[in-house]
Design a protein around this motif. Structure first.
Motif, short mmCIF file in Angstrom:
data_model
loop_
_atom_site.label_atom_id
_atom_site.label_comp_id
_atom_site.label_asym_id
_atom_site.label_seq_id
_atom_site.Cartn_x
_atom_site.Cartn_y
_atom_site.Cartn_z
N GLN A 138 25.78 -0.40 12.84
CA GLN A 138 26.54 -0.17 11.61
C GLN A 138 25.65 -0.15 10.37
O GLN A 138 26.14 -0.24 9.24
N GLY A 139 24.34 -0.04 10.57
CA GLY A 139 23.44 0.23 9.46
C GLY A 139 22.80 -0.97 8.79
O GLY A 139 22.26 -0.84 7.68
N GLN A 140 22.78 -2.12 9.43
CA GLN A 140 22.22 -3.31 8.78
C GLN A 140 20.75 -3.10 8.41
O GLN A 140 20.34 -3.39 7.28
N VAL A 141 19.95 -2.60 9.35
CA VAL A 141 18.52 -2.41 9.09
C VAL A 141 18.32 -1.21 8.16
O VAL A 141 17.52 -1.26 7.22
N SER A 142 19.01 -0.12 8.43
CA SER A 142 18.85 1.08 7.61
C SER A 142 19.17 0.78 6.14
O SER A 142 18.46 1.23 5.23
N LYS A 143 20.24 0.03 5.88
CA LYS A 143 20.60 -0.31 4.50
C LYS A 143 19.51 -1.12 3.83
O LYS A 143 19.20 -0.91 2.65
N ARG B 120 17.73 0.35 0.44
CA ARG B 120 17.77 -0.35 -0.84
C ARG B 120 16.38 -0.44 -1.49
O ARG B 120 16.28 -0.63 -2.70
N HIS B 121 15.34 -0.32 -0.68
CA HIS B 121 13.97 -0.37 -1.21
C HIS B 121 13.37 1.03 -1.37
O HIS B 121 12.15 1.18 -1.47
N GLY B 122 14.23 2.04 -1.38
CA GLY B 122 13.76 3.39 -1.67
C GLY B 122 13.28 4.18 -0.47
O GLY B 122 12.69 5.25 -0.64
N TRP B 123 13.53 3.70 0.74
CA TRP B 123 13.09 4.41 1.93
C TRP B 123 14.12 5.47 2.34
O TRP B 123 15.32 5.30 2.15
N ARG B 124 13.62 6.54 2.94
CA ARG B 124 14.51 7.53 3.55
C ARG B 124 14.73 7.13 5.01
O ARG B 124 13.78 6.88 5.73
N CYS B 125 15.99 7.07 5.42
CA CYS B 125 16.33 6.58 6.75
C CYS B 125 16.73 7.74 7.68
O CYS B 125 17.49 8.62 7.29
N VAL B 126 16.18 7.70 8.88
CA VAL B 126 16.60 8.58 9.97
C VAL B 126 17.18 7.66 11.03
O VAL B 126 16.46 6.95 11.72
N SER B 127 18.51 7.64 11.13
CA SER B 127 19.19 6.61 11.92
C SER B 127 19.93 7.24 13.10
O SER B 127 20.72 8.17 12.93
N PHE B 128 19.68 6.70 14.30
CA PHE B 128 20.31 7.18 15.53
C PHE B 128 21.35 6.16 16.00
O PHE B 128 21.05 4.97 16.13
N PRO C 281 0.79 -1.23 0.00
CA PRO C 281 0.00 0.00 0.00
C PRO C 281 0.82 1.28 0.00
O PRO C 281 0.31 2.35 -0.29
N LEU C 282 2.12 1.17 0.36
CA LEU C 282 2.89 2.39 0.58
C LEU C 282 4.03 2.60 -0.41
O LEU C 282 4.20 3.68 -0.95
N GLY C 283 4.77 1.55 -0.69
CA GLY C 283 5.90 1.66 -1.60
C GLY C 283 7.16 2.05 -0.88
O GLY C 283 8.10 1.28 -0.79
N SER C 284 7.22 3.25 -0.35
CA SER C 284 8.39 3.70 0.41
C SER C 284 7.95 4.85 1.30
O SER C 284 6.86 5.39 1.16
N GLY C 285 8.84 5.21 2.23
CA GLY C 285 8.49 6.27 3.15
C GLY C 285 9.68 6.61 4.02
O GLY C 285 10.83 6.49 3.60
N VAL C 286 9.40 6.99 5.27
CA VAL C 286 10.44 7.36 6.22
C VAL C 286 10.51 6.28 7.30
O VAL C 286 9.50 5.95 7.92
N VAL C 287 11.71 5.74 7.52
CA VAL C 287 11.93 4.78 8.59
C VAL C 287 12.87 5.40 9.60
O VAL C 287 13.89 5.99 9.24
N VAL C 288 12.54 5.29 10.87
CA VAL C 288 13.39 5.75 11.96
C VAL C 288 14.02 4.52 12.60
O VAL C 288 13.32 3.62 13.07
#
Length: 353
Positions: free
Chosen positions: A36-41, A45-53, A23-30
């Protein structure tokens, strides 16, 4: 969040992306506790914008390197908790970066440094981020406090995943039920991805992913929350993913068993060759008996050296193959566990079809 390609193993990242994609395609993930970025990457890769702490300096530097491919990613070197403060004590572990935390919960947390900490909603407001589609939290003992730092009346993620391990969360008196009460009070349905501790060389073992609660108290895993209106959609994505996982598991076991049969056939051939060479060696002329001529003596010596060299080579091949057999048999043994689990998953899927 767990993710692996070595075997058909359950991955919360894959499940989240399957649920959010249609339903969404891509969006913002926090991503809180991005390490070291395993989840953020995986999301990027699927077009999401990442906000990573990530507050740990060495992990943050690795995160910057790993996320360099996505310039729109927002990387924040801060810890997340329920109060925005500066110079907060942060405990590092020499054993694993996954044990770094604002709270002491493990004997390996020896080094103490200071970091800046923030509430999630404060950090998002400062950066003019108006919406969050997915929230991932994995920071050890402080997961519940980080979750409470997001105003769920303003931000309504379509998926929230929070890690828990009893021996870490219990330091602050938090239980999975506390997180569930908090989220259900804001109109979310709860699912649990349960794992149990496995052997040191194989990692944790997946148990189940199902609606919460389960019949017993889970020791570790992930709590996954989706809006109540989307619970049926998430359940469909979960059922579909488990069916695919089961089919992949069966295919993997079949491949392992075929490999095992090939290895055993090859071993039998090599052992037969070794016996033949040993017989040839036994039938060779006795070097202690003086040959009739110097030419015959040289010829016999060459033959003896060749026979012995061939036997040594074959013996080494057999030893290598036997080691390979042991490794393959271990893989088949592990694969058979997945096959049994896969059949349990496929049974209700097939019967419902």
């Amino acid at each position: 969040m767990t993710s692996t390609k070595a075997h058909p193993k359950f991955s919360e990242v894959t499940l989240a992306l399957r649920y959010l994609k249609a339903p969404l395609g891509s969006g913002v993930v926090v991503d809180v506790g991005a390490s070291q970025g395993q989840v953020s990457k995986a999301f990027a890769r699927h077009g999401w914008r990442c906000v990573s702490f990530e507050p740990a300096k060495d992990s943050f530097e690795a995160l910057e390197r790993e996320m360099g491919e996505w310039p729109d990613a927002l990387l924040i070197p801060k810890a997340v908790t329920d109060q925005t403060r500066q110079d907060v004590a942060f405990y590092r572990s020499a054993q694993s970066t996954g044990l770094h935390s604002l709270f002491r919960f493990h004997e390996s947390q020896g080094e103490e440094t200071v970091v800046d900490a923030t509430r999630l909603d404060d950090a998002l407001d400062e950066r003019d981020i108006a919406g969050v589609d997915a929230l991932i939290i994995d920071i050890g003992a402080g997961n519940y406090r980080a979750l409470r730092s997001l105003d769920l009346t303003r931000f309504r993620p379509r998926l929230v995943a929070v890690a828990y391990v009893d021996e870490r969360s219990s330091v602050l008196g938090d239980t999975p039920s506390d997180l569930v009460r908090h989220m259900t009070g804001h109109g979310y349905a709860a699912f649990i991805s349960e794992w149990r501790a496995g052997a040191p060389d194989s990692g944790d073992v997946f148990v189940r992913c199902a609606p919460y609660p389960v019949p017993h108290h889970p020791g570790r895993g992930w709590l996954v929350f989706v809006p109540e209106d989307d619970a049926a959609t998430f359940d469909e994505a979960l059922t579909s993913y488990l069916a695919q996982l089961a089919a992949d598991a069966l295919d993997t076991v079949d491949q392992l068993q075929r490999s095992l049969r090939r290895s055993r056939r090859q071993a039998r051939k090599l052992r037969t060759s070794v016996r033949d060479q040993a017989l040839r060696l036994a039938q060779a002329p006795d070097v202690a008996t003086p040959p009739a001529s110097a030419a015959e003596k040289k010829r016999n010596a060459r033959m003896m050296r060749k026979v012995r060299q061939d036997q040594v080579k074959l013996a080494r091949k057999v030893a290598r193959l036997e080691r390979r057999l042991v490794a393959v048999e271990q893989r088949v043994k592990r694969g058979s566990v997945w096959r049994r689990a896969a059949r349990k998953v496929l049974k209700p899927v097939r019967s419902s079809g």
